[in-house]
Enzyme design. Structure first.
Site, PDB file in Angstrom:
ATOM      1  N   LYS A 187       0.887  -1.248   0.078  1.00 56.42           N
ATOM      2  CA  LYS A 187       0.056   0.135  -0.259  1.00 56.42           C
ATOM      3  C   LYS A 187       0.920   1.305  -0.092  1.00 56.42           C
ATOM      4  O   LYS A 187       1.666   1.500   0.967  1.00 56.42           O
ATOM      5  CB  LYS A 187      -1.102   0.201   1.058  1.00 56.42           C
ATOM      6  N   GLU A 262      10.026   1.218  10.603  1.00 58.33           N
ATOM      7  CA  GLU A 262      10.957   2.161  10.147  1.00 58.33           C
ATOM      8  C   GLU A 262      10.270   3.602  10.642  1.00 58.33           C
ATOM      9  O   GLU A 262       9.479   3.974   9.423  1.00 58.33           O
ATOM     10  CB  GLU A 262      11.630   2.148   8.967  1.00 58.33           C
ATOM     11  N   CYS A 296      13.663  10.682   6.495  1.00 61.87           N
ATOM     12  CA  CYS A 296      13.620  10.352   7.710  1.00 61.87           C
ATOM     13  C   CYS A 296      14.929  10.598   8.524  1.00 61.87           C
ATOM     14  O   CYS A 296      14.971  10.733   9.809  1.00 61.87           O
ATOM     15  CB  CYS A 296      13.265   8.823   7.764  1.00 61.87           C
ATOM     16  N   GLU A 394       9.753  16.286  14.622  1.00 61.86           N
ATOM     17  CA  GLU A 394      10.551  15.890  13.339  1.00 61.86           C
ATOM     18  C   GLU A 394       9.429  16.964  12.285  1.00 61.86           C
ATOM     19  O   GLU A 394       8.336  16.929  12.233  1.00 61.86           O
ATOM     20  CB  GLU A 394      10.208  14.687  12.711  1.00 61.86           C
TER      21      GLU A 394
HETATM   22  P1  NAP Z   1       2.435   8.384   7.628  1.00 62.44           P
HETATM   23  O1  NAP Z   1       1.474   9.568   7.623  1.00 62.44           O
HETATM   24  O2  NAP Z   1       2.806   7.556   8.627  1.00 62.44           O
HETATM   25  O3  NAP Z   1       1.871   7.356   6.403  1.00 62.44           O
HETATM   26  C1  NAP Z   1       2.964   6.325   5.894  1.00 62.44           C
HETATM   27  C2  NAP Z   1       1.909   5.105   5.370  1.00 62.44           C
HETATM   28  O4  NAP Z   1       1.256   4.575   6.299  1.00 62.44           O
HETATM   29  C3  NAP Z   1       1.335   5.971   4.227  1.00 62.44           C
HETATM   30  O5  NAP Z   1       0.876   4.856   3.305  1.00 62.44           O
HETATM   31  C4  NAP Z   1      -0.274   5.904   5.051  1.00 62.44           C
HETATM   32  O6  NAP Z   1      -1.354   6.060   3.879  1.00 62.44           O
HETATM   33  C5  NAP Z   1      -0.175   4.771   5.837  1.00 62.44           C
HETATM   34  N1  NAP Z   1      -1.169   4.977   7.066  1.00 62.44           N
HETATM   35  C6  NAP Z   1      -1.595   5.873   7.628  1.00 62.44           C
HETATM   36  N2  NAP Z   1      -2.476   5.772   8.616  1.00 62.44           N
HETATM   37  C7  NAP Z   1      -2.557   4.366   8.684  1.00 62.44           C
HETATM   38  C8  NAP Z   1      -3.110   3.562   9.613  1.00 62.44           C
HETATM   39  N3  NAP Z   1      -3.857   3.802  10.640  1.00 62.44           N
HETATM   40  N4  NAP Z   1      -3.169   2.117   9.224  1.00 62.44           N
HETATM   41  C9  NAP Z   1      -2.368   1.731   8.300  1.00 62.44           C
HETATM   42  N5  NAP Z   1      -1.472   2.534   7.474  1.00 62.44           N
HETATM   43  C10 NAP Z   1      -1.683   3.831   7.703  1.00 62.44           C
HETATM   44  O7  NAP Z   1       3.755   9.134   6.912  1.00 62.44           O
HETATM   45  P2  NAP Z   1       4.032  10.042   5.895  1.00 62.44           P
HETATM   46  O8  NAP Z   1       3.233  10.958   6.090  1.00 62.44           O
HETATM   47  O9  NAP Z   1       3.477   9.227   4.429  1.00 62.44           O
HETATM   48  O10 NAP Z   1       5.506  10.104   5.874  1.00 62.44           O
HETATM   49  C11 NAP Z   1       6.430  10.951   6.712  1.00 62.44           C
HETATM   50  C12 NAP Z   1       6.534  10.242   7.936  1.00 62.44           C
HETATM   51  O11 NAP Z   1       7.505   8.821   7.414  1.00 62.44           O
HETATM   52  C13 NAP Z   1       7.764  11.156   8.549  1.00 62.44           C
HETATM   53  O12 NAP Z   1       7.425  10.905   9.898  1.00 62.44           O
HETATM   54  C14 NAP Z   1       8.987  10.334   8.439  1.00 62.44           C
HETATM   55  O13 NAP Z   1      10.069  10.257   9.432  1.00 62.44           O
HETATM   56  C15 NAP Z   1       8.593   9.014   8.098  1.00 62.44           C
HETATM   57  N6  NAP Z   1       9.709   8.325   7.495  1.00 62.44           N
HETATM   58  C16 NAP Z   1      10.428   7.354   8.195  1.00 62.44           C
HETATM   59  C17 NAP Z   1      11.294   6.554   7.245  1.00 62.44           C
HETATM   60  C18 NAP Z   1      12.402   5.574   8.006  1.00 62.44           C
HETATM   61  O14 NAP Z   1      12.842   4.722   7.241  1.00 62.44           O
HETATM   62  N7  NAP Z   1      12.454   5.433   9.261  1.00 62.44           N
HETATM   63  C19 NAP Z   1      11.372   6.859   5.923  1.00 62.44           C
HETATM   64  C20 NAP Z   1      10.700   7.486   5.421  1.00 62.44           C
HETATM   65  C21 NAP Z   1       9.593   8.378   6.249  1.00 62.44           C
HETATM   66  P3  NAP Z   1      -2.009   7.544   3.670  1.00 62.44           P
HETATM   67  O15 NAP Z   1      -0.655   8.244   2.690  1.00 62.44           O
HETATM   68  O16 NAP Z   1      -3.159   7.137   3.005  1.00 62.44           O
HETATM   69  O17 NAP Z   1      -2.293   8.236   4.867  1.00 62.44           O
END
Ligand code: NAP
Ligand code: MG
Length: 491
Positions: A187, A262, A296, A394
């Protein structure tokens, strides 16, 4: 200044559909959602929107492909050849895929090229592992018994990924999962579903069997949550925010799914006065502004030893002011468009918060004067203290917080004073100090005299609230295998 009009997307994305059981399919609800090109602030296509019914269909297809059909019968060698073929086909389609990543995410084209290269490398790397996932013979002390272990695929993997490296982070899950013999339901983030669909297209082209890789764009709280709850999914591999990671771990606990997370970061980049300062300045700029700071592992907290403060901060401010913000399709662009209007507002909110809390802007400081997309000036704050919001939370955007320190242990203590522990860097020409600091930092990756290096062979993941489990390298294979003990009575 205005950005140009966008080139056309490949036909397979006009519109994008779900990829389930080897076929392009509409959502059962027939719903679709718009995908925005953030550099133009306008839709570039629409994509079928999966909900729980579609996720259920995808999970059933993945389960069927895992239990029977060509996939479980495929030899490790042939599985490796298939992953290699996928890498080669992706290489042939590299320009197209990189362009789509840029049109969807807003990052400069050269960065999308790096993402696709890393994705190719990841599939190549795991293609080599299929024949090397070995168990062990165990010297048990029970007389007359022979014991050995098998590393079996964990089953159906639900991979949920964010919008910052849409294709590359998908490959960090999909490649080791397929190498281990798992099947996958992927997804992508709602903002950036397009290159995940191209990955499905490439998998289809090279003959990955039906149901082995399924892609279901859709909302996090709908499609994502359905995947996490589904009893037919054995493991969730997640990259994203800490808040969503916590929720996923709780929900997955109901079905005792394996989970790897992650999550976010607030990575310290520590510059000692004895470092090669011009190199450290360059590293500090690249460490935060690569990928518009939507990384990240971004080096978002710059710790500078006070005797080097002026040289480092002046250098970083001057270098930052020279970074070209603008059309991600232009060769000269270094900072593209922020992924979405919402994310731009979040970043601008943090910039205002930094000013309110008393930090000093020494570069950038607001929205860039570029219409109509979502552009933010790369921004450097000086005079930050580690308790300020911009040093603790962050931001996930092009904003750097500079903090001054006086001695080694103070720097380590402040660097570790964060709920996160994803990455860190230390700049010094003293080899003892470099390792001393590297060993004491609570972070999954530490760079010494460099920043933002990655390799498919090298594990990546977090300490503390940056998550658990490791992507990449042989370590990632542990996430996608179960260890089975077999006892043989030889008497
Ligand atoms: P996010 O809001 O956490 O979303 C990540 C993924 O999870 C998206 O596909 C999102 O779908 C999905 N999601 C959201 N709510 C969910 C739920 N209740 N159940 C299952 N899946 C759900 O993060 P983002 O806004 O895309 O990205 C930014 C964040 O990612 C930052 O905090 C960053 O640090 C972190 N990140 C970490 C790494 C690492 O390797 N540690 C790498 C990249 C990014 P939707 O898009 O449809 O909401
Ligand atoms: Mg999100």
């Amino acid at each position: 200044m205005t950005t140009a009009t966008a080139p056309a997307l490949p036909d397979v994305l006009l519109p994008g559909r779900l990829f389930i059981d080897g076929e392009w399919q509409d959502a059962e609800s027939t719903e679709t959602f718009e995908v925005i090109n953030p550099a133009l602030a306008e839709p570039c296509t629409e994509v079928a929107e999966a909900d729980s019914a579609d996720v259920d269909r995808a999970v059933r297809a993945a389960r069927a492909a895992f239990e029977s059909g060509p996939w479980p019968d495929m030899t490790p060698r042939n599985r490796g050849r298939l992953l290699w073929a996928l890498a080669k086909r992706l290489e042939e389609r590299k320009k197209e895929v990189a362009l789509v990543e840029t049109l969807n995410n807003g990052k400069p084209l050269f960065e999308s090229g790096i993402d696709v290269n890393m994705t190719i490398e990841t599939f190549e790397y795991y293609a080599g592992w299929t024949t090397k996932i070995e168990g062990a013979t165990i010297p048990v002390s029970v007389p007359g018994q022979f014991a050995y272990t098998r590393h079996e695929p964990v089953g159906v993997v639900g991979a949920i990924v964010p919008w910052n490296f849409p294709l590359n982070l998908a490959s960090w899950k999909v490649a080791p999962a397929l190498a281990a013999g798992c099947t996958v339901v992927l997804k992508p983030a709602s903002e950036t579903p397009l290159t995940a669909l191209l990955l499905a297209d490439v998998a289809r082209e090279v003959g990955v069997p039906d149901g082995v890789l399924n892609v279901v764009p859709g909302g996090g709280s709908t499609a994502g949550e359905a995947l996490v709850k589904h009893p037919g999914v054995d493991k969730i591999a997640f990259t994203g925010s800490t808040a969503v990671g916590v929720r996923i771990a709780k929900t997955a606990a109901d079905t005792v799914k394996r989970v790897s997370l992650e999550l976010g970061g607030k990575s310290p980049n520590i510059v000692f006065a004895d470092a090669d300062l011009p190199a450290a300045v360059k590293g500090a700029i690249g460490g935060i502004f690569y990928g518009k700071g939507e990384v990240c592992a971004a080096g978002s907290r710059l710790f500078v030893e006070s005797s080097a403060h002026d040289q480092v901060v002046d250098g970083v401010a001057a270098g930052t002011a020279k970074l070209t913000v603008g059309d991600p399709l232009e060769k000269s662009t270094r900072i593209g468009a922020i992924v979405s209007e919402k994310q731009m507002e979040t970043v601008l909110g943090y910039i205002e918060r930094g000013k309110e809390e008393g930090a000093t802007v020494v570069a950038g400081g607001g929205r860039a004067d570029i219409e109509p997309g979502y552009f933010v000036e790369p921004t450097v704050f000086d005079g930050v203290t580690n308790d300020m919001t911009i040093a603790q939370e962050e931001i996930f955007g092009p904003v750097l917080a500079t903090i001054t320190f006086d001695d080694v242990d103070e720097a380590i203590e402040q660097a570790n004073a964060s709920p996160y522990g994803l990455a860190a860097a230390v700049w010094t020409s003293d080899v003892k100090k470099a390792h001393y600091v590297a060993h004491r930092l609570k972070a999954g990756t530490v760079w010494i005299n460099t920043y933002n290096l990655y390799d498919a062979a090298n594990p990546f993941g977090g300490y503390k609230q940056s998550g658990y489990g490791r992507d990449l390298g042989k370590y990632a294979l542990e996430q996608y295998t179960e260890t089975k003990s077999v006892w043989v009575n030889l008497r």
